[in-house]
Enzyme design. Structure first.
Site, PDB file in Angstrom:
ATOM      1  N   LYS A 511      85.957-135.347 -61.291  1.00  0.00           N
ATOM      2  CA  LYS A 511      85.658-134.491 -62.437  1.00  0.00           C
ATOM      3  C   LYS A 511      85.496-133.058 -61.932  1.00  0.00           C
ATOM      4  O   LYS A 511      84.535-132.724 -61.256  1.00  0.00           O
ATOM      5  CB  LYS A 511      84.368-134.936 -63.137  1.00  0.00           C
ATOM      6  CG  LYS A 511      84.194-134.241 -64.481  1.00  0.00           C
ATOM      7  CD  LYS A 511      82.771-134.061 -64.901  1.00  0.00           C
ATOM      8  CE  LYS A 511      82.065-132.963 -64.195  1.00  0.00           C
ATOM      9  NZ  LYS A 511      82.618-131.614 -64.425  1.00  0.00           N
ATOM     10  N   THR A 570      72.176-126.066 -56.671  1.00  0.00           N
ATOM     11  CA  THR A 570      71.076-126.901 -56.193  1.00  0.00           C
ATOM     12  C   THR A 570      70.387-127.605 -57.358  1.00  0.00           C
ATOM     13  O   THR A 570      70.008-128.784 -57.252  1.00  0.00           O
ATOM     14  CB  THR A 570      70.092-126.031 -55.396  1.00  0.00           C
ATOM     15  OG1 THR A 570      70.828-125.467 -54.302  1.00  0.00           O
ATOM     16  CG2 THR A 570      68.935-126.836 -54.847  1.00  0.00           C
ATOM     17  N   GLY A 573      72.534-130.512 -58.403  1.00  0.00           N
ATOM     18  CA  GLY A 573      72.545-131.482 -57.308  1.00  0.00           C
ATOM     19  C   GLY A 573      71.256-132.279 -57.270  1.00  0.00           C
ATOM     20  O   GLY A 573      71.266-133.507 -57.081  1.00  0.00           O
ATOM     21  N   GLU A 590      76.547-130.865 -51.487  1.00  0.00           N
ATOM     22  CA  GLU A 590      76.817-129.538 -50.909  1.00  0.00           C
ATOM     23  C   GLU A 590      76.381-128.537 -51.960  1.00  0.00           C
ATOM     24  O   GLU A 590      77.024-128.406 -53.000  1.00  0.00           O
ATOM     25  CB  GLU A 590      78.318-129.371 -50.618  1.00  0.00           C
ATOM     26  CG  GLU A 590      78.877-130.388 -49.651  1.00  0.00           C
ATOM     27  CD  GLU A 590      78.440-130.159 -48.211  1.00  0.00           C
ATOM     28  OE1 GLU A 590      77.615-129.249 -47.971  1.00  0.00           O
ATOM     29  OE2 GLU A 590      78.908-130.897 -47.344  1.00  0.00           O
ATOM     30  N   CYS A 624      79.492-120.128 -51.554  1.00  0.00           N
ATOM     31  CA  CYS A 624      78.194-120.688 -51.183  1.00  0.00           C
ATOM     32  C   CYS A 624      77.700-120.130 -49.847  1.00  0.00           C
ATOM     33  O   CYS A 624      76.513-119.985 -49.631  1.00  0.00           O
ATOM     34  CB  CYS A 624      78.295-122.206 -51.127  1.00  0.00           C
ATOM     35  SG  CYS A 624      79.640-122.768 -50.074  1.00  0.00           S
TER      36      CYS A 624
END
Ligand code: NAD
Length: 824
Positions: A511, A570, A573, A590, A624
């Site tokens: 996705k 973050t 995640g 990540e 990042c």
């Protein structure tokens, strides 16, 4: 730079000479020479010039439509003939050059019904239809002339002076070549080229394919009609057999293909080469000539798909045959429809989202919705996971060579589609050309590296405490891997999970981000489909922002999913990790970063400035690993700041498709708002702006701040934009302390003249990655990439991918009868 030798050098110089203003001077000189040519040349030479100009005009006009689209239109004869016939009919009634205009109009008019009829047809069907049409017109005219009017042909009342005719043709040839150049450089040209391969890619370029097709078809027919009309007076007696001679179609096609249809110069070169040959040989050796011509056509089509001008070794016959086979096997079932809506890729089938729901895909530079993307829901995600679950066993049991072969083929296809893929990155994410080129190139290496993994998933044979037992610790695919990727480097961040997961024998559900559904998802699906990944082994679902959570839930919690690979913020995640934990799923994360670039007082200042500019502002800082915090020792701080400000002043901001541009648009308006808010907050709380600081439309100026303090948002939070804070530090210890004063820990860099000291400091920095004497932004396909603290969990890349996408299985073999406690 090393100069090439021999003809290569000449070619190189020629190309250099033909750029910019010089090109105009050359073109004007050439035109002047061509215009005065009839005064200086003999009658025969003018006649030859006439024929060659007609050839150039025809080949270029045909290429406008048929070449870039890779359609083989045989309608050239019809349009040319219509023009010629119009001259014959109107030559006496209207004054020169009206017959030519009438011929052009007649060609364009005839082309409209053909174009409209053929709109939705693929190349071969289109060629048959247009050829049939030109034959029909030809025979109707002949029948009418001989049976109704009793004349087989028509005497031309108009007999033009040779020079007038020459200049007329010169104008048409120049128009045709100029149209080819302009068209090629415009978005239309790109769209046309895309239409020939896959119509959806044309839409991606923001152009309506049907409109472009009809308009360019009519333009090309008009120029052919005009050429026919102009050349007709060359004959004193015009015979419809000649006017509608289908041989003209073949000649035109051969000329254009021989020269190469990919560049405007191709048809010109082909027309001049073959035109000269025909003028000299046609009358002498007519039949031999026809045989040679046919053979040349076959050889050109098979052996030189891009013609002389575009010959490239890797695209020779073998590749062509394989592509044809693929097209026959997979594309023809959707046979007549050229147009393919974007669809989800589930179980090897391209399919619509439920109820045909879609969401917009927006070009950040223009703000336009350039295409619509299918919007999957949770039920679709479930179907995708189930398709992967069905496919995983057979794929996992395939020999390593077979899996490696398919992945390697994907790398080849990736390389072949390089230009397409780069353009898409610019359209969908606003990537400047350098970034797009880097990312696409990197992925070829990344996929190739992944192809080596099936052979690296080795295990161990271990001793046992039980006599007669052999322990095997072996690596097995986890089964189904869910991949969720972000938008900033959509190809790399998708492929670094998808390619190794597949190579190691897993089935994948992918996705992509809703900002990059094509680059991060559907294009990757296309490449692996073409490479031959079996149905269900790779599934790609795209969804709108509103459905992300529901779809994401399925991808994490479905019982068939073994591992989740997530790259993104973050916050997201952390939310996914919580769910994964509850369902006991392994997850590789990540996440964000706030990477420091430490510059010590013994650093090479020039290197430090370059590394800071690249690390902080490449891709508008939307990386990042971006070097968002420069920590520089006091004695170098002023010099570094002023040189960096100067450097930022040289970076051109604007249209990402312009090769000179270094700073493109911010990928989404939400992101732009966040960057603005961070800078405004810092300025309001006392930070000083050394450079930039403002948004300009969809762009944000490269911004350098000083005096950034812990109470400011951009001190702790990830800005994810072209904003860098420069802080002067007392010494290396303070630099390390500040470098570690963050909740992130992805990448860091140290610039120093003392590599040993750099390596020692690197060990004190809390970060998954530290580069000494380089920028913070650096990755390699085989390196273990990932962060600590809030930057993630687990690693991607190289052998780390084996850890991520396989599980270790303990199998033992007892070779002697074992005695258990219950045995007597
Ligand atoms: P994001 O977290 O908003 O989205 C990332 C992906 O997660 C997208 O595909 C999105 O659709 C999906 N997603 C969002 N909410 C979800 C949910 N509830 N359930 C399941 N999926 C969900 O991040 P982004 O804005 O796309 O990317 C930028 C962030 O990614 C930055 O923080 C950047 O630092 C980080 N990033 C990290 C790395 C790395 O390797 N560490 C690389 C690139 C980007």
């Amino acid at each position: 730079m090393r100069l090439r030798g021999g003809p290569g050098r000449l070619w190189h110089r020629g190309r250099r000479g033909l750029r910019g203003k010089r090109a105009w001077v050359w073109a004007a000189a050439l035109l002047g020479a061509l215009a005065v040519f009839p005064f200086l040349a003999s009658a025969y030479q003018v006649a030859l010039g006439l024929a060659l100009l007609a050839d150039v005009a025809l080949a270029s006009a045909w290429t406008l439509f048929s070449g870039p689209t890779r359609y083989l239109s045989l309608a050239a004869a019809a349009f040319y003939g219509v023009g010629a016939y119009t001259t014959a009919l109107t030559g006496g009634a209207a004054a020169w050059p009206l017959p030519i205009v009438a011929g052009a109009a007649a060609g364009a008019l005839l082309s409209l019904p053909v174009g409209l009829l053929a709109l939705r047809l693929r190349g071969p069907y289109f060629a048959i239809l247009t050829f049939g049409l030109s034959e029909l017109v030809r025979h109707t005219v002949i029948w009418y002339e001989s049976n109704v009017t009793g004349t087989v042909g028509r005497v031309l009342v108009l007999s033009l002076e040779r020079r007038t005719l020459y200049w007329g043709l010169l104008v048409i040839a120049v128009l045709a070549v100029a149209s080819a150049i302009l068209l090629r450089r415009s978005r239309w040209g790109l769209a046309l080229a895309a239409i020939g391969g896959d119509e959806e890619r044309a839409e991606v370029l923001g152009v309506r394919p049907t409109g472009v097709k009809v308009a360019v078809f009519a333009l090309s027919a008009a120029l052919m009609g005009a050429t026919g009309a102009a050349i007709a007076p060359r004959w004193t007696y015009i015979d419809p057999h000649i006017a509608f001679n289908p041989l003209i179609s073949f000649q035109v096609i051969i000329m254009a293909l021989l020269g190469g249809v990919g560049r405007p110069a191709g048809p010109v070169v082909g027309a001049l080469t073959l035109g000269l040959l025909s003028e000299v040989f046609l009358l002498q050796f007519r039949y031999v000539y026809m045989i040679v011509l046919g053979a040349v056509l076959i050889l050109v089509v098979l052996g030189l798909p891009h013609g002389i001008m575009g010959w490239r070794a890797e695209e020779r016959t073998e590749d062509l045959v394989r592509r044809l086979r693929w097209a026959l096997a997979r594309r023809i079932p959707r046979r007549f429809a050229m147009r393919r809506q974007h669809q989800l890729f589930i179980g090897g089938e391209w399919q619509d989202a439920p109820e045909g729901r879609t969401f917009p895909d927006v070009n950040p530079a223009t703000g336009e919705t350039f295409t619509r993307i299918p919007a999957a829901d949770a039920a679709t995600a479930r179907r995708a996971v189930e398709a992967a679950e069905r496919a995983r066993t057979e794929w996992g049991e395939l020999q390593p060579a077979a899996r490696a072969g398919i992945v390697l083929r994907a790398a080849q296809i990736w390389e072949r589609r390089r230009e397409d893929l780069e353009r898409m990155l610019t359209t969908e994410t606003g990537a400047v050309r350098a970034k797009a080129g880097f990312e696409v190139g990197y992925c070829t290496d990344l996929i190739r590296q992944a192809a080596s993994l099936p052979y690296q998933a080795t295990g161990e044979v271990a001793p046992s405490n039980v006599s007669g037992k052999i322990n095997y610790f072996m690596r097995k695919p986890v089964g189904v891997v869910s991949v969720v990727s972000p938008w900033n480097f959509p190809y790399i961040l998708t492929l670094r999970a998808v390619a190794p997961a597949l190579a190691l024998g897993n089935a994948v559900v992918l996705k992509p981000s809703e900002e990059t559904p094509l680059a991060g998802g559907l294009l990757v699906g296309e490449v692996f489909e073409e490479a031959g990944v079996p149905p269900g082994v790779l599934n790609v679902i795209t969804c709108a922002r509103a459905d992300v959570q529901a779809v994401g839930d399925v991808m994490v919690t479905h019982p068939a999913v073994g591992v989740v690979s997530f790259t993104g913020s973050t916050a997201t995640g952390r939310a996914l990790a919580e769910k994964a934990g509850r369902h006991l799923k392994r997850i590789v994360l990540e996440l964000g970063g706030k990477s420091p670039l430490i510059v010590l007082e013994d650093a090479d200042l020039d290197l430090a400035v370059s590394a800071a500019a690249f690390g902080g502002f490449f891709h508008q800082g939307q990386i990042c690993m971006a070097a968002t915090r420069i920590l520089v020792e006091h004695s170098l701080a002023d010099a570094l700041a002023s040189q960096l400000v100067d450097k930022l002043g040289t970076l051109k901001m604007g249209d990402p498709s312009d090769p000179q541009t270094s700073i493109g648009p911010i990928t989404s308006p939400t992101q732009l708002e966040k960057i603005r808010a961070h800078v405004d907050d810092a300025v309001a709380k006392g930070a000083k702006v050394l450079a930039g600081g403002h948004a300009r439309g969809p762009y944000f100026e490269p911004t350098l701040l000083t005096g950034v303090t812990p109470d400011m948002r951009c001190y702790h939070e990830e800005t994810f934009g072209p904003v860098v804070a420069l802080t002067s530090v007392k010494n290396a210890d303070e630099a390390v302390r500040l470098a570690n004063d963050t909740s992130y820990g992805l990448s860091a860099a140290i610039i120093t003249g003392d590599p040993k000291r750099g390596m020692a400091l690197a060990e004190r920095i809390q970060s998954g990655i530290v580069h000494v004497n380089d920028s913070t932004v650096h990755d390699e396909p085989h390196a273990p990439f990932g962060g600590i603290k809030g930057s993630g969990l687990g690693r991607h890349g190289g052998r780390a991918a084996i850890e991520a996408f396989t599980e270790i299985r303990w199998v033992s073999l007892q070779t002697e009868r074992r005695h258990y406690p219950f045995d007597r």
